[in-house]
Design an enzyme around this catalytic site. Structure first.
Site, PDB file in Angstrom:
ATOM      1  N   SER A   1      44.770  47.623  42.673  1.00 60.78           N
ATOM      2  CA  SER A   1      46.190  47.307  42.576  1.00 60.78           C
ATOM      3  C   SER A   1      47.034  48.494  43.048  1.00 60.78           C
ATOM      4  O   SER A   1      46.923  48.885  44.208  1.00 60.78           O
ATOM      5  CB  SER A   1      46.494  46.888  41.136  1.00 60.78           C
ATOM      6  OG  SER A   1      47.786  46.376  41.017  1.00 60.78           O
TER       7      SER A   1
ATOM      8  N   HIS B   1      44.826  38.426  39.901  1.00 59.98           N
ATOM      9  CA  HIS B   1      45.011  39.852  40.193  1.00 59.98           C
ATOM     10  C   HIS B   1      43.930  40.702  39.516  1.00 59.98           C
ATOM     11  O   HIS B   1      43.596  41.783  40.003  1.00 59.98           O
ATOM     12  CB  HIS B   1      46.408  40.293  39.743  1.00 59.98           C
ATOM     13  CG  HIS B   1      46.820  41.614  40.313  1.00 59.98           C
ATOM     14  ND1 HIS B   1      47.073  41.804  41.652  1.00 59.98           N
ATOM     15  CD2 HIS B   1      47.013  42.828  39.723  1.00 59.98           C
ATOM     16  CE1 HIS B   1      47.411  43.077  41.866  1.00 59.98           C
ATOM     17  NE2 HIS B   1      47.377  43.717  40.710  1.00 59.98           N
TER      18      HIS B   1
ATOM     19  N   ASP C   1      46.245  35.303  43.155  1.00 61.26           N
ATOM     20  CA  ASP C   1      46.924  36.535  42.730  1.00 61.26           C
ATOM     21  C   ASP C   1      48.439  36.323  42.757  1.00 61.26           C
ATOM     22  O   ASP C   1      49.009  36.080  43.828  1.00 61.26           O
ATOM     23  CB  ASP C   1      46.524  37.673  43.689  1.00 61.26           C
ATOM     24  CG  ASP C   1      46.992  39.032  43.213  1.00 61.26           C
ATOM     25  OD1 ASP C   1      48.006  39.108  42.492  1.00 61.26           O
ATOM     26  OD2 ASP C   1      46.344  40.032  43.574  1.00 61.26           O
TER      27      ASP C   1
HETATM   28  C1  MLT Z   1      52.233  48.101  43.147  1.00 59.55           C
HETATM   29  O1  MLT Z   1      53.290  48.293  42.576  1.00 59.55           O
HETATM   30  O2  MLT Z   1      51.558  48.990  43.672  1.00 59.55           O
HETATM   31  C2  MLT Z   1      51.755  46.688  43.194  1.00 59.55           C
HETATM   32  O3  MLT Z   1      52.806  45.832  42.932  1.00 59.55           O
HETATM   33  C3  MLT Z   1      50.632  46.455  42.276  1.00 59.55           C
HETATM   34  C4  MLT Z   1      50.977  46.808  40.872  1.00 59.55           C
HETATM   35  O4  MLT Z   1      50.810  47.946  40.506  1.00 59.55           O
HETATM   36  O5  MLT Z   1      51.409  45.940  40.109  1.00 59.55           O
END
Ligand code: MLT
Length: 206
Positions: free
Chosen positions: A108, A189, A158
């Site tokens: 992520s 996700h 996701d």
């Molecule tokens: C981010 O902010 O890098 C992406 O949206 C993934 C997350 O951290 O939720």
């Protein structure tokens, strides 16, 4: 054994227990920390050295690797600054611990900063597994990633990473010459057993 040496990021380091295994740079998601991905690292790369920093940005108390304006909308100047800081940490840590080139495994937000490091400081990483990644920079500078192995695992359901965004990331990295394998799993996700199995198989053949 886990050690923590005084370097520019709070981190955990687990030395290799088998020679010749690629060391991993583990990069957690929003709200995680340096302990989060150690169990995953041990599963996908038994015997490898594990280096796991904590993101230096706080979003309402939740550690991240760069600032965002809202979900999916990034502060790109901060992405650039933080990608360089992380690449510098990698250089420091390789010298401090005597490590070969690291393969990033990011989840992520950790996957997004790993993608940015690939684009801005390609020499910092031997490759990257990007789990639930999206495009970190709208207009990245040209970069030569010839032959750099990259695994991208996306989730078909996701709610955070749109499918076309993950596909765009794969296309950008491929155009730069990276050896990209992109697979979309029937999941959301969060990580699934398939992520563990596929990432382990990918690391085994590096
Ligand atoms: C981010 O902010 O890098 C992406 O949206 C993934 C997350 O951290 O939720």
């Amino acid at each position: 054994m886990t050690t923590t040496t005084d370097l520019s990021f709070i981190h955990r380091f687990e030395p290799a227990t088998e020679p010749g295994r690629p060391p991993l740079l583990l990069l957690h998601g929003t709200g995680g920390d340096e302990t989060d991905l150690l169990p995953l690292g041990r599963m996908i790369a038994p015997g490898s050295a594990l280096l796991s920093p904590r993101g230096q940005v706080l979003e309402n108390g939740a550690p991240r690797f760069f600032r965002r304006l809202r979900e999916g909308v990034f502060d790109e100047a901060d992405v650039v600054r933080r990608a360089h800081e992380l690449a510098d940490f990698v250089t420091e840590a390789r010298a401090a611990y005597g490590l070969a080139a690291l393969v990033a495994v990011g989840f992520s937000n950790g996957a997004n900063i790993a993608a940015a490091v690939l684009q801005l400081r390609p020499e910092a990483l031997a490759g990257a597994a990007l789990l639930r990644a999206m495009v970190p920079l709208a207009e990245p500078p040209p970069v030569d990633l010839t032959g750099k192995p990259v695994l991208i695992l996306s989730g078909a359901m996701d709610p955070i990473v749109p499918a076309d965004n993950a596909a765009r990331l794969a296309a950008i990295l491929m155009q730069a010459g990276a050896a990209v394998m992109h697979q979309t799993l029937p999941t959301g996700h969060g990580l699934s057993q398939a992520d563990v199995t596929l990432t382990k198989t990918w690391i085994d053949q590096l």
